[in-house]
Design a protein around this motif. Structure first.
Motif, PDB file in Angstrom:
ATOM      1  N   ASP A   1      -8.249  -0.609   2.166  1.00 33.65           N
ATOM      2  CA  ASP A   1      -9.270  -1.435   1.499  1.00 33.65           C
ATOM      3  C   ASP A   1      -8.626  -2.494   0.598  1.00 33.65           C
ATOM      4  OD1 ASP A   1     -12.177  -0.761  -0.624  1.00 33.65           O
ATOM      5  OD2 ASP A   1     -11.651  -2.455   0.663  1.00 33.65           O
ATOM      6  N   LYS A   2      -7.779  -3.319   1.183  1.00 33.20           N
ATOM      7  CA  LYS A   2      -7.250  -4.496   0.483  1.00 33.20           C
ATOM      8  C   LYS A   2      -6.712  -5.461   1.528  1.00 33.20           C
ATOM      9  CE  LYS A   2      -2.817  -2.237  -0.581  1.00 33.20           C
ATOM     10  NZ  LYS A   2      -1.924  -1.798  -1.657  1.00 33.20           N
ATOM     11  N   ASN A   3      -6.231  -6.602   1.069  1.00 33.98           N
ATOM     12  CA  ASN A   3      -5.751  -7.646   1.981  1.00 33.98           C
ATOM     13  C   ASN A   3      -6.820  -8.094   2.974  1.00 33.98           C
ATOM     14  OD1 ASN A   3      -3.176  -7.534   0.816  1.00 33.98           O
ATOM     15  ND2 ASN A   3      -2.630  -5.784   2.122  1.00 33.98           N
ATOM     16  N   HIS A   4      -8.090  -8.092   2.545  1.00 35.04           N
ATOM     17  CA  HIS A   4      -9.134  -8.612   3.422  1.00 35.04           C
ATOM     18  C   HIS A   4      -9.037 -10.130   3.439  1.00 35.04           C
ATOM     19  CE1 HIS A   4     -10.498  -4.553   3.131  1.00 35.04           C
ATOM     20  NE2 HIS A   4     -10.882  -4.664   1.857  1.00 35.04           N
ATOM     21  N   LYS A   5      -9.422 -10.724   4.569  1.00 35.63           N
ATOM     22  CA  LYS A   5      -9.410 -12.194   4.683  1.00 35.63           C
ATOM     23  C   LYS A   5     -10.704 -12.693   4.042  1.00 35.63           C
ATOM     24  CE  LYS A   5      -7.455 -15.812   6.790  1.00 35.63           C
ATOM     25  NZ  LYS A   5      -6.015 -16.139   6.604  1.00 35.63           N
TER      26      LYS A   5
ATOM     27  N   TYR B   1     -14.713  -6.253  11.642  1.00 33.34           N
ATOM     28  CA  TYR B   1     -15.701  -5.896  10.609  1.00 33.34           C
ATOM     29  C   TYR B   1     -15.796  -7.052   9.613  1.00 33.34           C
ATOM     30  CZ  TYR B   1     -16.026  -1.045  12.113  1.00 33.34           C
ATOM     31  OH  TYR B   1     -16.262   0.085  12.819  1.00 33.34           O
ATOM     32  N   PHE B   2     -17.032  -7.479   9.380  1.00 39.54           N
ATOM     33  CA  PHE B   2     -17.248  -8.531   8.380  1.00 39.54           C
ATOM     34  C   PHE B   2     -18.064  -7.968   7.214  1.00 39.54           C
ATOM     35  CE2 PHE B   2     -15.639 -12.276  10.398  1.00 39.54           C
ATOM     36  CZ  PHE B   2     -15.668 -11.995  11.755  1.00 39.54           C
ATOM     37  N   ARG B   3     -17.741  -8.453   6.040  1.00 42.50           N
ATOM     38  CA  ARG B   3     -18.567  -8.066   4.874  1.00 42.50           C
ATOM     39  C   ARG B   3     -19.074  -9.349   4.218  1.00 42.50           C
ATOM     40  NH1 ARG B   3     -15.931  -3.876   1.100  1.00 42.50           N
ATOM     41  NH2 ARG B   3     -14.587  -5.594   0.432  1.00 42.50           N
TER      42      ARG B   3
ATOM     43  N   THR C   1       2.050  -3.246   9.158  1.00 44.43           N
ATOM     44  CA  THR C   1       1.767  -1.905   8.629  1.00 44.43           C
ATOM     45  C   THR C   1       0.755  -1.969   7.501  1.00 44.43           C
ATOM     46  OG1 THR C   1       3.672  -2.174   7.204  1.00 44.43           O
ATOM     47  CG2 THR C   1       4.002  -0.897   9.224  1.00 44.43           C
ATOM     48  N   SER C   2       0.549  -3.188   6.941  1.00 44.50           N
ATOM     49  CA  SER C   2      -0.370  -3.258   5.797  1.00 44.50           C
ATOM     50  C   SER C   2      -1.719  -3.855   6.154  1.00 44.50           C
ATOM     51  CB  SER C   2       0.274  -4.061   4.667  1.00 44.50           C
ATOM     52  OG  SER C   2       0.529  -5.363   5.115  1.00 44.50           O
ATOM     53  N   PHE C   3      -1.834  -4.609   7.243  1.00 43.69           N
ATOM     54  CA  PHE C   3      -3.158  -5.118   7.607  1.00 43.69           C
ATOM     55  C   PHE C   3      -3.313  -5.278   9.106  1.00 43.69           C
ATOM     56  CE2 PHE C   3      -2.368  -9.485   8.855  1.00 43.69           C
ATOM     57  CZ  PHE C   3      -1.148  -9.790   8.278  1.00 43.69           C
ATOM     58  N   GLN C   4      -4.538  -5.084   9.566  1.00 41.18           N
ATOM     59  CA  GLN C   4      -4.892  -5.317  10.972  1.00 41.18           C
ATOM     60  C   GLN C   4      -6.378  -5.595  11.006  1.00 41.18           C
ATOM     61  OE1 GLN C   4      -3.639  -2.215  13.606  1.00 41.18           O
ATOM     62  NE2 GLN C   4      -4.289  -3.311  15.433  1.00 41.18           N
ATOM     63  N   TYR C   5      -6.768  -6.813  11.460  1.00 43.35           N
ATOM     64  CA  TYR C   5      -8.175  -7.197  11.435  1.00 43.35           C
ATOM     65  C   TYR C   5      -8.878  -6.820  12.722  1.00 43.35           C
ATOM     66  CZ  TYR C   5      -6.549  -9.915   7.469  1.00 43.35           C
ATOM     67  OH  TYR C   5      -5.990 -10.293   6.299  1.00 43.35           O
TER      68      TYR C   5
ATOM     69  N   ASN D   1      -9.794  -5.798   6.486  1.00 44.60           N
ATOM     70  CA  ASN D   1      -8.567  -5.146   6.958  1.00 44.60           C
ATOM     71  C   ASN D   1      -8.936  -3.719   7.309  1.00 44.60           C
ATOM     72  OD1 ASN D   1      -6.082  -4.007   7.294  1.00 44.60           O
ATOM     73  ND2 ASN D   1      -5.459  -4.208   5.128  1.00 44.60           N
ATOM     74  N   GLN D   2      -8.617  -3.287   8.530  1.00 46.62           N
ATOM     75  CA  GLN D   2      -9.083  -1.967   8.960  1.00 46.62           C
ATOM     76  C   GLN D   2      -8.093  -0.863   8.615  1.00 46.62           C
ATOM     77  OE1 GLN D   2     -11.088  -1.775  12.806  1.00 46.62           O
ATOM     78  NE2 GLN D   2     -11.395  -4.003  12.765  1.00 46.62           N
ATOM     79  N   LEU D   3      -6.941  -1.243   8.023  1.00 47.91           N
ATOM     80  CA  LEU D   3      -5.954  -0.208   7.669  1.00 47.91           C
ATOM     81  C   LEU D   3      -6.209   0.353   6.264  1.00 47.91           C
ATOM     82  CD1 LEU D   3      -2.638  -1.661   9.147  1.00 47.91           C
ATOM     83  CD2 LEU D   3      -4.274  -0.065  10.168  1.00 47.91           C
TER      84      LEU D   3
END
Ligand SMILES: [Zn+2]
Ligand SMILES: [Zn+2]
Ligand SMILES: [Zn+2]
Ligand SMILES: [Zn+2]
Ligand SMILES: [Zn+2]
Ligand SMILES: [Zn+2]
Ligand SMILES: [Zn+2]
Length: 529
Positions: A451-455, A509-511, A498-502, A447-449
């Motif tokens: 540091d949470k709600n990552h897929k 961005y992949f981790r 407002t809370s996430f945008q991939y 998530n680029q907004l």
């Protein structure tokens, strides 16, 4: 008549306590019949006369006869004329006086030879003091003796008389005070010195301190602590010291040499500890390293001061033989300090152990490696329908080489999803690794907004997986990976919240995080070529 007496005795329930008339040996032979009680056939004691036939009876005999009547055996009737007796008798004072004036011998005359002669009135008081009477010892020792001998027995013969021990003056029964048991433990019993060359005899209580000072006691040489193992009579100690002065000095010099070696070894250990301190200086436990450093510095200071003392000491040894006593004391103090230093060193070793443990923990943490990759030009890649590969990465130093493969335009069956896969690559350390690879790889689309709600998807590489996905590869690019063909839908990428945008600025961005459980050999990464 005998039958009646037995009956009377039975009536009083105790024949020994039945005392009718006087049973003594009369000087003038048997007393006249007029004094005889017709019940007990002895000269009557406290005589009573009956009014029926005027016979004499002891008052006790009459009382007993009356008791028998009460018990219903016979009537209370005169045993001579069988007339009722109740109220028909009286005390005969005259006969009583006459009987009490009759002369008798002491009961102890025949067997024990008492010469006493007196009247019936006096014999009973004589018997209580008759010196020929046999009495039991009043101390209870069991002895039976003539009353006349009792006093001597009690004062000088009785085994239970109370006496004082002639040695320790304590009081007790004669039999105990003079016993072997008492004499073996009596504090003042005289004993001989245990040293065979010494003839001294002393109270036991003084012998202990004598032994400590006895000139004949064998003692260790006063230089035993530096190696002289001679045992010498105390009186010869001074002579031994003079004769062995040279030997003792040699021993002292050798001891100093050993101590120097100890100090040297401790210094080497200090250097080792110092190098450990350097190695661990960057670790998290800065505080404990700091403590360690402080200790090491003080330890070095102490070592130097001991070194100086030892050098000093040896100079003294060669300079002046008479200083040997002082030197020995100094040596002892150095030994104490060395022991302390060894203690300090043990503490250092413990600190190092704990630091080493920290390092291991850190290394375990390091086994999980994270890698972040940027995929830019998303739109172009989607349209070109080609797989995109991230730069290769190692799961850990000396670990497995991998790459992230992203199928931006999905696969033939479903083009509206992004597929993500982890592919093993031919790495530098593959020959040293355990195959097939095992572990858990986590792919996150960030998530680029914030540091949470990552897929996030987790890929478990274990025996449940098709073997080829986990095997070592030899080619340049391995297209075979393990992952998800429907990692995320294109439609979800388009959502803007407002809370996430991939997808942002045409970039993703992949981790990738890999936790390896198969065996790696991190130390081999240090190869220089
Ligand atoms: Zn009688
Ligand atoms: Zn009578
Ligand atoms: Zn007598
Ligand atoms: Zn006695
Ligand atoms: Zn005693
Ligand atoms: Zn002695
Ligand atoms: Zn000696």
């Amino acid at each position: 008549m005998a039958g009646l007496v037995e009956g009377l005795a039975e009536a009083t329930e105790d024949s020994s306590s039945f005392s009718g008339g006087y049973s003594y040996c009369f000087v003038d032979g048997d007393p006249p019949n007029k004094y005889i009680c017709h019940i007990c056939t002895l000269p009557a004691r406290d005589p009573h006369q009956v009014t029926c036939c005027y016979n004499i009876y002891c008052s006790v005999c009459l009382q007993t006869l009356k008791l028998l009547k009460v018990k219903g055996q016979n009537g209370f009737i005169c045993p001579t004329c069988r007339q009722p007796l109740e109220g028909n008798y009286f005390k005969d004072g005259r006969v009583d006086r006459e009987i009490r004036c009759l002369e008798v011998y002491c009961n102890n005359r025949m067997e024990k030879g008492c010469p006493w002669v007196g009247t019936v009135a006096n014999i009973e008081s004589h018997l209580t003091v008759c010196p020929f009477d046999v009495v039991k010892c009043s101390n209870g020792c069991g002895a039976e003796l003539k009353r006349s001998n009792l006093k001597t027995h009690l004062t000088s013969r009785c085994s239970q008389r109370i006496v004082k021990c002639q040695y320790c003056q304590s009081s007790g029964m004669h039999i105990i005070v003079t016993s072997k048991h008492h004499l073996d433990t009596c504090t003042h019993y005289p004993v001989k010195c245990a040293n065979k060359d010494c003839s001294l005899e002393l109270p036991r209580i003084e012998m202990l301190s004598h032994i400590k000072a006895c000139a004949k006691t064998l003692v260790s040489c006063e230089y035993s602590s530096i190696g002289c193992d001679k045992k010498i009579m105390r009186e010869n100690l001074e002579k031994h010291n003079e004769e062995s002065m040279k030997d003792h000095l040699l021993m002292a010099v050798k001891e100093v040499g050993l101590l120097r070696a100890d100090v040297k070894m401790l210094k080497e250990k200090t250097i080792l500890i110092d190098s450990f301190r350097g190695a661990f200086a960057s670790m998290a436990s800065i505080e404990s390293v700091h403590n360690l450093a402080t200790r090491v510095i003080s330890f070095q200071g102490q070592s130097k001061s001991i070194q100086a003392q030892v050098t000093n000491l040896q100079a003294k040894v060669t300079r002046d033989q008479e200083e040997r006593t002082i030197m020995q004391r100094t040596v002892q103090s150095i030994r104490g300090q060395t022991a302390n230093l060894k203690l300090v060193q043990t503490q250092h070793c413990k600190a190092i152990e704990s630091l080493t443990a920290n390092v291991s923990a850190q290394q375990i943490k390091n086994k999980v490696h994270k890698h972040v990759f940027k995929l830019s030009g998303f739109t172009d890649k989607r349209d070109s329908k080609k797989a995109w590969y991230s730069p290769t990465f190692y799961t850990s130093p000396g670990g497995y080489m991998m790459a992230l493969r992203v199928d931006v335009s999905g696969d033939a069956s479903n083009e509206s999803f992004i597929g993500c896969y982890v592919c093993l690559m031919a790495g530098e350390y593959d020959h040293a690794l355990e195959w097939p690879f095992s572990g858990v790889a986590t792919i996150e689309l960030l998530n680029q907004l914030e540091d949470k709600n990552h897929k996030t998807y987790e890929l478990v590489f274990d025996n449940a997986l098709p073997q080829p996905c986990r095997e070592r590869v030899y080619g340049k690019t391995n297209t075979l990976g393990w992952g998800f063909s429907e990692f995320i839908a294109h439609s979800e990428l388009a959502i803007s919240s407002t809370s996430f945008q991939y997808l942002c600025d045409d970039k993703l961005y992949f981790r990738v995080t890999v936790n390896v459980t198969s065996k790696t050999k991190p130390w081999l990464e240090e190869t220089d070529n």
